[in-house]
Design an enzyme around this catalytic site. Structure first.
Site, PDB file in Angstrom:
ATOM      1  N   LYS A   1      75.610 -29.850   6.677  1.00  0.00           N
ATOM      2  CA  LYS A   1      76.321 -30.613   5.658  1.00  0.00           C
ATOM      3  C   LYS A   1      77.308 -29.785   4.833  1.00  0.00           C
ATOM      4  O   LYS A   1      78.257 -30.327   4.263  1.00  0.00           O
ATOM      5  CB  LYS A   1      75.324 -31.287   4.729  1.00  0.00           C
ATOM      6  CG  LYS A   1      74.522 -32.420   5.366  1.00  0.00           C
ATOM      7  CD  LYS A   1      75.351 -33.669   5.511  1.00  0.00           C
ATOM      8  CE  LYS A   1      74.490 -34.866   5.889  1.00  0.00           C
ATOM      9  NZ  LYS A   1      75.272 -36.125   5.957  1.00  0.00           N
TER      10      LYS A   1
ATOM     11  N   SER B   1      70.444 -30.124  13.524  1.00  0.00           N
ATOM     12  CA  SER B   1      71.294 -30.331  12.353  1.00  0.00           C
ATOM     13  C   SER B   1      70.769 -29.735  11.052  1.00  0.00           C
ATOM     14  O   SER B   1      71.545 -29.543  10.108  1.00  0.00           O
ATOM     15  CB  SER B   1      71.557 -31.828  12.158  1.00  0.00           C
ATOM     16  OG  SER B   1      70.343 -32.527  11.964  1.00  0.00           O
TER      17      SER B   1
END
Length: 324
Positions: A56, A304
């Site tokens: 992110k 991720s």
């Protein structure tokens, strides 16, 4: 949301240049044992080793860097986008207010506050984070930076796949975790430029199959908050910006159960000695759910994130290992 709604491979390249020296160029991990177990050559992009523990930071830093100097920001997030915005704001000299669910992992809440952001908690099952964040942005004169439905966020997230293709070369398939679609949309743009023959597949939790449903109906489906251990994918609707990219370029959406996520986490912990959170394991769980489908092929998987409370990690991985 930004007035601009289109994103191109050139935008991903621009984000990559801006993130050089800011975001880690995370390693691509390999495992002979994993290759043998899955029958294919697996390349794991370890974004769990990224700054803030997840991909992110890429989108958040790029999006904030394009704002006027000193502009305060407001964001809402289950944790990874929260930490990313908080860190990016601190490094760019901005104030940040982050709306987070009260049941978000403790490690994510504490890290967000530790980066200097003001954390506002809400009940994800009874309150609207979008409404709360919009009110705070209006009250404080801040710019709202959503977690996935923003062109700069999508472009920034695509740099993870861009780096994977640059290091691993041509891949036959790429499995990408999917919540709101920012990472998947950006990955599709990277593949369109560097690996047009690669089948990019999104993977979401069974309880949160809104993207799969949306592709089937041709319109963005709104669902109830998913009940899943993949807290980073507890989104109710795919973003308006990444959805057209997914419609045009995605080879398909797969879904996996919470049990499959825990098994993938356990496999990563035992075979590669790495900690990955449930949402971060979606891609590998999706690949494992298709035994033989990619036999002898070169397959990429984006891990991720790795932000998970250790007691939760021990319970999930221990339970999966015991079941195996």
């Amino acid at each position: 949301m930004s007035a601009r709604t289109t994103v191109t491979p050139a935008d991903v390249r621009a984000a990559a240049r801006a993130l050089d020296g800011v975001a880690h160029r995370t390693p691509v991990m390999r495992s002979r044992q994993l290759d043998e177990m899955l029958g294919c050559e697996v390349h794991l992009k370890a974004e769990n080793l990224q700054r803030t523990g997840a991909f992110k930071l890429r989108g958040a830093y790029w999006a904030l860097s394009r704002l006027p100097a000193g502009t305060p920001v407001v964001a809402y997030s289950a944790g990874n986008h929260a930490q990313a915005v908080a860190l990016a704001a601190r490094e760019q000299g901005r104030t940040a207010i982050i709306v987070m669910p009260a049941d978000a992992p403790r490690a994510k809440r504490e890290a967000t506050a530790g980066y200097g952001a003001q954390v506002v908690l809400y009940d994800r099952y009874t309150e609207s984070r979008e409404e709360i964040a919009a009110a705070l942005a209006s009250e404080h004169g801040g710019t709202l930076i959503p977690p996935f439905d923003h062109p700069d966020i999508v472009a920034g997230q695509g740099t993870a796949a861009l780096e994977l293709f640059e290091e691993a070369g041509q891949l036959d398939a790429l499995f990408v975790p999917c919540g709101g679609g920012g990472l998947l949309g950006g990955s599709l743009l990277a593949a369109a430029e560097l690996a047009p023959g690669c089948a990019v597949l999104g993977v979401e939790p069974e309880a949160g199959d809104d993207v799969q449903r949306s592709l089937a109906t041709g319109t963005r489906v709104l669902i109830d908050v998913p009940r899943t251990i993949a807290d980073g994918a507890q989104t109710r609707q795919v973003g308006a910006i990444p959805f057209p990219l997914i419609q045009e370029h995605c080879a398909g959406i797969r879904t996996v159960s919470d049990a499959q996520l825990a098994e993938a986490m356990a496999l990563l912990a035992t075979r590669l000695k790495t900690v990955v959170e449930p949402t971060g394991a979606l891609g590998l769980a999706g690949l494992r759910a298709e035994p033989g489908a990619w036999s002898g092929r070169r397959v990429g998987v984006i891990l991720s994130g790795g932000n998970v409370d250790l007691d939760v990690f021990a319970r999930l991985v221990g339970g999966a290992a015991a079941a195996a």
